[in-house]
Write a protein that holds these residues in place. Sequence first.
Motif, PDB file in Angstrom:
ATOM      1  N   LEU A  12       0.829  -1.205   0.000  1.00  0.00           N
ATOM      2  CA  LEU A  12       0.000   0.000   0.000  1.00  0.00           C
ATOM      3  C   LEU A  12       0.866   1.257   0.000  1.00  0.00           C
ATOM      4  O   LEU A  12       0.623   2.194  -0.771  1.00  0.00           O
ATOM      5  N   LEU A  13       1.880   1.289   0.840  1.00  0.00           N
ATOM      6  CA  LEU A  13       2.751   2.461   0.907  1.00  0.00           C
ATOM      7  C   LEU A  13       3.517   2.663  -0.396  1.00  0.00           C
ATOM      8  O   LEU A  13       3.700   3.791  -0.852  1.00  0.00           O
ATOM      9  N   ASN A  14       3.965   1.573  -1.003  1.00  0.00           N
ATOM     10  CA  ASN A  14       4.626   1.680  -2.299  1.00  0.00           C
ATOM     11  C   ASN A  14       3.686   2.250  -3.350  1.00  0.00           C
ATOM     12  O   ASN A  14       4.083   3.087  -4.174  1.00  0.00           O
ATOM     13  N   ASP A  15       2.432   1.799  -3.328  1.00  0.00           N
ATOM     14  CA  ASP A  15       1.438   2.288  -4.291  1.00  0.00           C
ATOM     15  C   ASP A  15       1.165   3.773  -4.077  1.00  0.00           C
ATOM     16  O   ASP A  15       1.148   4.552  -5.034  1.00  0.00           O
ATOM     17  N   TYR A  16       0.960   4.176  -2.832  1.00  0.00           N
ATOM     18  CA  TYR A  16       0.724   5.583  -2.528  1.00  0.00           C
ATOM     19  C   TYR A  16       1.920   6.436  -2.958  1.00  0.00           C
ATOM     20  O   TYR A  16       1.764   7.499  -3.574  1.00  0.00           O
ATOM     21  N   ALA A  17       3.122   5.978  -2.625  1.00  0.00           N
ATOM     22  CA  ALA A  17       4.328   6.756  -2.938  1.00  0.00           C
ATOM     23  C   ALA A  17       4.536   6.898  -4.440  1.00  0.00           C
ATOM     24  O   ALA A  17       5.014   7.930  -4.913  1.00  0.00           O
ATOM     25  N   PHE A  73       5.499   7.887  11.270  1.00  0.00           N
ATOM     26  CA  PHE A  73       5.062   6.609  11.833  1.00  0.00           C
ATOM     27  C   PHE A  73       3.815   6.111  11.100  1.00  0.00           C
ATOM     28  O   PHE A  73       2.894   6.894  10.802  1.00  0.00           O
ATOM     29  N   THR A  74       3.770   4.829  10.809  1.00  0.00           N
ATOM     30  CA  THR A  74       2.584   4.192  10.233  1.00  0.00           C
ATOM     31  C   THR A  74       2.262   2.995  11.110  1.00  0.00           C
ATOM     32  O   THR A  74       2.987   2.003  11.099  1.00  0.00           O
ATOM     33  N   THR A  75       1.193   3.071  11.877  1.00  0.00           N
ATOM     34  CA  THR A  75       0.917   2.041  12.859  1.00  0.00           C
ATOM     35  C   THR A  75      -0.573   1.863  13.091  1.00  0.00           C
ATOM     36  O   THR A  75      -1.365   2.763  12.806  1.00  0.00           O
ATOM     37  N   LEU A  94      -2.314   6.640  11.425  1.00  0.00           N
ATOM     38  CA  LEU A  94      -2.968   5.528  12.107  1.00  0.00           C
ATOM     39  C   LEU A  94      -3.669   4.645  11.075  1.00  0.00           C
ATOM     40  O   LEU A  94      -4.557   5.088  10.356  1.00  0.00           O
ATOM     41  N   LYS A  95      -3.256   3.398  10.975  1.00  0.00           N
ATOM     42  CA  LYS A  95      -3.835   2.452  10.018  1.00  0.00           C
ATOM     43  C   LYS A  95      -5.274   2.117  10.390  1.00  0.00           C
ATOM     44  O   LYS A  95      -5.589   1.976  11.570  1.00  0.00           O
ATOM     45  N   PRO A  96      -6.141   1.955   9.386  1.00  0.00           N
ATOM     46  CA  PRO A  96      -5.906   2.192   7.954  1.00  0.00           C
ATOM     47  C   PRO A  96      -6.046   3.683   7.634  1.00  0.00           C
ATOM     48  O   PRO A  96      -6.913   4.352   8.175  1.00  0.00           O
ATOM     49  N   PHE A  97      -5.192   4.198   6.772  1.00  0.00           N
ATOM     50  CA  PHE A  97      -5.245   5.616   6.421  1.00  0.00           C
ATOM     51  C   PHE A  97      -5.459   5.754   4.914  1.00  0.00           C
ATOM     52  O   PHE A  97      -5.056   4.896   4.132  1.00  0.00           O
ATOM     53  N   SER A  98      -6.085   6.853   4.530  1.00  0.00           N
ATOM     54  CA  SER A  98      -6.419   7.104   3.123  1.00  0.00           C
ATOM     55  C   SER A  98      -5.240   7.726   2.386  1.00  0.00           C
ATOM     56  O   SER A  98      -4.265   8.181   2.999  1.00  0.00           O
ATOM     57  N   PHE A  99      -5.352   7.782   1.064  1.00  0.00           N
ATOM     58  CA  PHE A  99      -4.323   8.435   0.261  1.00  0.00           C
ATOM     59  C   PHE A  99      -4.247   9.921   0.589  1.00  0.00           C
ATOM     60  O   PHE A  99      -3.158  10.502   0.648  1.00  0.00           O
ATOM     61  N   GLU A 100      -5.416  10.541   0.819  1.00  0.00           N
ATOM     62  CA  GLU A 100      -5.439  11.968   1.147  1.00  0.00           C
ATOM     63  C   GLU A 100      -4.669  12.237   2.447  1.00  0.00           C
ATOM     64  O   GLU A 100      -3.919  13.215   2.548  1.00  0.00           O
TER      65      GLU A 100
END
Length: 234
Positions: A12-17, A73-75, A94-100
Amino acid sequence: MIIDDEYPARVLLNDYASKLPLLQVVASCKTALEAMAVLREQTVDLIFLDIQMPELTGLEFLQSLTHPPLVIFTTAYADYALKGYELNVVDYLLKPFSFERFVQAVNKAAERFQLTQSTPSATPSPIIQSEQKSFIVVKADHKLHRIAYEDILFIEGLREYVAFHTVSGKVITLESLKKLEEMLPAETFIRVHKSYIVNKKKVKSLYGNQLDIAGHWIPIGKLYRDEVVKHLFS
């Protein structure tokens, strides 16, 4: 760099980035120990860091660094927010978080990164105005995209980023709507909302305070409505 022991989170983070031209993922690690090896080999400006991980937690990893890069932090746990701010992290997702929400965190990191640079003005603008009047060149995804005016449906503002919605897809780049409004030809484009510029030729209809553009309903701001109706429907 992304550090998270959960594979779906790294994906997910790779996709967002990948959607933001400002970011380039240099490593995606499942443990803090892997990340330490990466840091010995290359410079990293920003880390997306999970907290609950085996062997070494995100907090322990961060505290072990003498000169840590910027950290977000992503947690899934809200309990560590105070500790994160004590460690001067940029943001706490804070997971889950949106692209925005992800974009908001990256904007904070970008602002802080610029403050650490001695010559931030040396960074070239991601928008290059074409000498011709038929297209604009946009820097995104580490590439130059040539976007024809006639292919642009509308442009959406995402704080410090803008998204060019075209007939073939979407391109996101670091820029402001205000600057684009000044650059783009007024005979083709019009600002209809604080967050939208539209291609006049692509507008199909007006319903209430919304414009239909290829099936996308674009809101019209109160301050812009009279000008929109005047230029598009009079």
